[in-house]
Each structure stands twice: as structure tokens, then as C-alpha cells.
Design a protein around this motif. Structure first.
Motif, mmCIF file in Angstrom:
data_model
loop_
_atom_site.group_PDB
_atom_site.id
_atom_site.type_symbol
_atom_site.label_atom_id
_atom_site.label_comp_id
_atom_site.label_asym_id
_atom_site.label_seq_id
_atom_site.Cartn_x
_atom_site.Cartn_y
_atom_site.Cartn_z
ATOM 1 N N LYS B 15 45.852 23.370 -4.567
ATOM 2 C CA LYS B 15 45.343 22.202 -5.296
ATOM 3 C C LYS B 15 44.856 22.588 -6.675
ATOM 4 O O LYS B 15 45.037 21.852 -7.636
ATOM 5 C CB LYS B 15 44.202 21.568 -4.506
ATOM 6 C CG LYS B 15 44.721 20.587 -3.487
ATOM 7 C CD LYS B 15 43.573 19.787 -2.940
ATOM 8 C CE LYS B 15 44.061 18.883 -1.836
ATOM 9 N NZ LYS B 15 42.939 18.305 -1.107
ATOM 10 N N LYS B 100 34.464 17.170 -12.075
ATOM 11 C CA LYS B 100 34.728 15.803 -11.634
ATOM 12 C C LYS B 100 34.134 14.766 -12.578
ATOM 13 O O LYS B 100 34.800 13.840 -13.003
ATOM 14 C CB LYS B 100 34.134 15.632 -10.235
ATOM 15 C CG LYS B 100 34.585 14.372 -9.550
ATOM 16 C CD LYS B 100 34.263 14.449 -8.089
ATOM 17 C CE LYS B 100 33.311 13.338 -7.714
ATOM 18 N NZ LYS B 100 33.006 13.361 -6.280
ATOM 19 N N ILE B 104 35.912 11.715 -14.848
ATOM 20 C CA ILE B 104 35.638 10.272 -14.717
ATOM 21 C C ILE B 104 35.251 9.680 -16.071
ATOM 22 O O ILE B 104 35.723 8.617 -16.463
ATOM 23 C CB ILE B 104 34.532 10.015 -13.661
ATOM 24 C CG1 ILE B 104 35.053 10.384 -12.264
ATOM 25 C CG2 ILE B 104 34.082 8.563 -13.678
ATOM 26 C CD1 ILE B 104 34.051 10.233 -11.156
ATOM 27 N N VAL B 107 38.315 9.245 -18.136
ATOM 28 C CA VAL B 107 39.131 8.099 -17.716
ATOM 29 C C VAL B 107 38.551 6.804 -18.266
ATOM 30 O O VAL B 107 39.273 5.942 -18.767
ATOM 31 C CB VAL B 107 39.260 8.031 -16.173
ATOM 32 C CG1 VAL B 107 39.889 6.724 -15.736
ATOM 33 C CG2 VAL B 107 40.087 9.187 -15.653
ATOM 34 N N ILE B 172 45.872 8.420 -18.267
ATOM 35 C CA ILE B 172 45.015 7.768 -17.272
ATOM 36 C C ILE B 172 45.570 8.001 -15.869
ATOM 37 O O ILE B 172 44.833 8.347 -14.937
ATOM 38 C CB ILE B 172 44.891 6.250 -17.561
ATOM 39 C CG1 ILE B 172 44.163 6.024 -18.885
ATOM 40 C CG2 ILE B 172 44.164 5.532 -16.426
ATOM 41 C CD1 ILE B 172 44.137 4.589 -19.340
ATOM 42 N N ILE B 173 46.878 7.845 -15.716
ATOM 43 C CA ILE B 173 47.495 7.988 -14.389
ATOM 44 C C ILE B 173 47.391 9.431 -13.896
ATOM 45 O O ILE B 173 47.012 9.671 -12.746
ATOM 46 C CB ILE B 173 48.957 7.498 -14.429
ATOM 47 C CG1 ILE B 173 48.981 5.983 -14.666
ATOM 48 C CG2 ILE B 173 49.679 7.830 -13.133
ATOM 49 C CD1 ILE B 173 50.331 5.418 -15.027
ATOM 50 N N THR B 176 43.904 10.185 -12.825
ATOM 51 C CA THR B 176 43.590 9.565 -11.542
ATOM 52 C C THR B 176 44.151 10.392 -10.393
ATOM 53 O O THR B 176 43.475 10.609 -9.383
ATOM 54 C CB THR B 176 44.176 8.139 -11.501
ATOM 55 O OG1 THR B 176 43.784 7.462 -12.680
ATOM 56 C CG2 THR B 176 43.695 7.385 -10.301
ATOM 57 N N VAL B 177 45.382 10.859 -10.566
ATOM 58 C CA VAL B 177 45.994 11.697 -9.525
ATOM 59 C C VAL B 177 45.188 12.982 -9.362
ATOM 60 O O VAL B 177 44.885 13.398 -8.232
ATOM 61 C CB VAL B 177 47.463 12.002 -9.878
ATOM 62 C CG1 VAL B 177 48.059 13.021 -8.908
ATOM 63 C CG2 VAL B 177 48.289 10.726 -9.867
ATOM 64 N N LEU B 179 42.037 13.457 -9.987
ATOM 65 C CA LEU B 179 40.754 13.148 -9.335
ATOM 66 C C LEU B 179 40.912 12.971 -7.838
ATOM 67 O O LEU B 179 40.049 13.388 -7.059
ATOM 68 C CB LEU B 179 40.168 11.865 -9.928
ATOM 69 C CG LEU B 179 39.219 12.030 -11.105
ATOM 70 C CD1 LEU B 179 38.894 10.695 -11.712
ATOM 71 C CD2 LEU B 179 37.946 12.721 -10.657
ATOM 72 N N SER B 180 42.028 12.381 -7.450
ATOM 73 C CA SER B 180 42.237 12.147 -6.008
ATOM 74 C C SER B 180 42.471 13.458 -5.261
ATOM 75 O O SER B 180 42.347 13.517 -4.046
ATOM 76 C CB SER B 180 43.418 11.199 -5.805
ATOM 77 O OG SER B 180 44.623 11.875 -6.053
ATOM 78 N N GLN B 181 42.806 14.530 -6.003
ATOM 79 C CA GLN B 181 43.049 15.838 -5.382
ATOM 80 C C GLN B 181 41.777 16.645 -5.176
ATOM 81 O O GLN B 181 41.785 17.654 -4.474
ATOM 82 C CB GLN B 181 43.988 16.666 -6.279
ATOM 83 C CG GLN B 181 45.324 16.062 -6.532
ATOM 84 C CD GLN B 181 46.178 16.030 -5.288
ATOM 85 O OE1 GLN B 181 46.075 16.914 -4.449
ATOM 86 N NE2 GLN B 181 46.975 14.984 -5.117
ATOM 87 N N LYS B 184 34.924 17.354 -2.995
ATOM 88 C CA LYS B 184 33.647 17.215 -3.689
ATOM 89 C C LYS B 184 33.015 18.564 -3.872
ATOM 90 O O LYS B 184 33.091 19.392 -2.997
ATOM 91 C CB LYS B 184 32.697 16.318 -2.888
ATOM 92 C CG LYS B 184 31.697 15.728 -3.840
ATOM 93 C CD LYS B 184 30.623 15.024 -3.114
ATOM 94 C CE LYS B 184 29.503 14.701 -4.115
ATOM 95 N NZ LYS B 184 28.432 14.004 -3.444
#
Lengths: 184, 184
Positions: B15, B100, B104, B107, B172-173, B176-177, B179-181, B184
Motif C-alpha cells: 500500500k 492523512k 484531506i 482535497v 481530486i480523484i 481520494t483513492v 485516502l481510501s488506501q 489509520k
């Protein structure tokens, strides 16, 4: 590596509750944005002012006399349609708060739709501004003296669109925050 | 709950590599978008055409004769400035791929800047369209017959802006990808 089971599940439950809250907020924002774009499209699309033929330029003023206003109506209609159709996916996220792929897909489409709506609203705004103020350098006369009612309606219809832009922006941001909370 | 240490670290290394790749891509997109907006602002801002006074409407045509074109230059300059200043944060993400909060924040600003750039580009486009085509219903004449050079330049300067909109959308896309990876 040993993790304490209780801690992990408490943490993940907290996140699930938070993500569910974000999903409810998103659903609300989506509904409001749909109403805003629908109102804008309707207000612009039904504007019509008929003036006696003696008036200098216009016989009948409608939104489709100006390509930018036509684009505004189309953009608002498309975005409104998208928002309505994306609601089921949004509800699905509410139920399955760990849905990741569907969230990413929604963010992609939301971003594209925000761009479309912003483009429509701005193009229309610059034409509405011109209708009010005219432009001396280009010899474009202000047409609002002749068409008070028409100008009032087309100006007002911009509001719903701009509010919806802000709402979609908030949807994108909340989705991003929700995505950053997900475990794989 | 017992997890196999080897599996976890392999997964997280994978990751990290992927997130680093996304960060490099993002940095590249950010640089290209900055160049695009800079080019657009420059091309529009330096456009000038002087015509003999006998010409029907114009003596000297400049971007600041039309408010929508002025807004275009301002929007492009602001977004270009933002892109340049956000690059250090983007490089920070490249080094610390698990950052993280900074992602954000980026974004959120990217979304706002995309809306600003889209608004500027669309407002200018609707005016450029009017300059080329005019509008018979509102009695606005096409001014491009008199101002060939001016019209060519203002039309061309839109390209960089629209390309940059697509690039920021991709930023942006990808963010977002990424961030989803993140764990925490």
C-alpha cells in the motif's frame, strides 16, 4: 503481533457510527442539491416575457434565445437527474457503511457533476451580468431596461444553482473524510 | 485476535508503494495544471489589439474591457498561485505517504480551486462565444470580424484553463483513492 480484541472492535464501532452519520448528512445534502438544481432549471426554463412589437429588440424573450441560458437549463437538469439516481447508492452506503468502491465511484461522478454545474452557472451568470450592465467597449447594450420581468427571473434562477454547487462541494468533502475513515 | 506479522507488513508495504506512486502522479498533475493556468492567465492578460479609430467600436481591445475576461485572468492566477504553494505539501506526502490530515486539507482546497477555475473558464467562454457569434435576439453584434487577432488569442487562452480543470479533477480523484488506501 497481538491486538487486543476489545479495543479494535470499540474503535471500529465508533468509526461505523461516524460513517453512518456522514452518510445521513450526505443523503440530506444530495436531496437539497437536487431540489436546488430542479428549482433553477424550472425557473430558467419557464421564463418568458412577451413585449409589444414596437419594443426595440425583442418580440418574445425566452431562455433559448441565448445559448448560455440553454446550457444552464441542460446542466441543471442533468445534475438534478444524476442526484436523483445517485440517491439509491447513497442509501446503500447508509446501510453498508464499509462500502468503499461505491463511495469512490460516487466521488468521481460528484466531481464531474460539480464541474458541469459550475460551468453552466458561470456561463449563465456572465450573460445575465451582460444583460444587466451591457458592455460599452463591445457595443453590447443592456437589455434589462426593456425586459424587467425576464431579467428578474433569470437572475433569481442562478441562486439555486450556486447553492447546489456549494452542497455538492460539501458532499465531495464529506465523502473524502468518510473514505479516510475506512479500514480495508 | 492474532494476526500473522509477515502478512500485515507485506500488505502495508504494498500500500505504501502504491500511495507513493499516487503521490508522484499527483505532483506531476499539479505541476502540469500550474503550467496550464499560468499559460492561460498570461495569454489572456497580454492580449492587446489596437485598431485605427475609424473602426466601428473599438479603439484598443484588451482583456479588461470585459469583466468576464478579467475574472478569467484573476481565477487562473489565483489557482496557479495555489498550485505552486501546495506543491511543498504534495512533496511532504510523497515522503510521508501515511499523512492523512494534509491530504484531506488538500482535497478540500483542490475542490474549491476547481470550482473557481471552472467558473472563470466558463464565464470567459460564454463571452468569447458571444464575441464570435453575437446574438441576434439581444442585438449583440459579433465583434470578431473587426478583431481577428484579439479573438484568436482569447479563444486560445481558454484551452490551458480547460486542460487544467481536467487535471485538478484527476488530482481530486487520485487523492481520494489514496485516502481510501490508508490505515489509520
Amino acid at each position: 503481533m497481538v491486538l487486543e480484541s476489545g479495543e479494535v472492535s470499540r474503535d471500529s464501532t465508533q468509526k461505523q457510527v461516524m460513517n453512518r452519520g456522514i452518510s445521513v448528512l450526505e443523503l440530506l445534502l444530495r436531496t437539497l442539491a437536487a431540489v436546488g438544481t430542479f428549482g433553477s432549471a424550472l425557473a430558467m426554463g419557464t421564463t418568458k416575457e412577451t413585449r409589444p412589437f414596437s419594443s426595440q429588440f425583442f418580440f418574445k424573450a425566452e431562455y433559448n434565445d441565448l445559448p448560455a441560458l440553454t446550457f444552464f437549463v441542460i446542466a441543471n437538469s442533468v445534475v438534478c437527474g444524476y442526484l436523483v439516481f445517485s440517491t439509491p447508492l447513497s442509501i446503500y452506503q447508509l446501510i453498508r457503511s464499509a462500502a468503499k468502491i461505491s463511495r469512490i465511484i460516487l466521488v468521481i461522478f460528484d466531481t464531474v457533476m460539480m464541474a458541469l454545474l459550475t460551468a453552466g452557472a458561470s456561463a449563465a451568470t456572465s450573460i445575465v451580468y451582460l444583460a444587466h450592465q451591457g458592455d460599452g467597449n463591445a457595443n453590447w447594450t443592456a437589455i434589462c431596461q426593456q425586459l424587467n420581468n425576464f431579467c428578474g427571473r433569470i437572475s433569481g434562477s442562478l441562486i439555486g444553482s450556486f447553492v447546489s454547487i456549494v452542497l455538492i462541494m460539501l458532499i465531495i468533502i464529506t465523502s473524502t473524510v468518510a473514505l479516510s475513515q475506512l479500514h480495508k
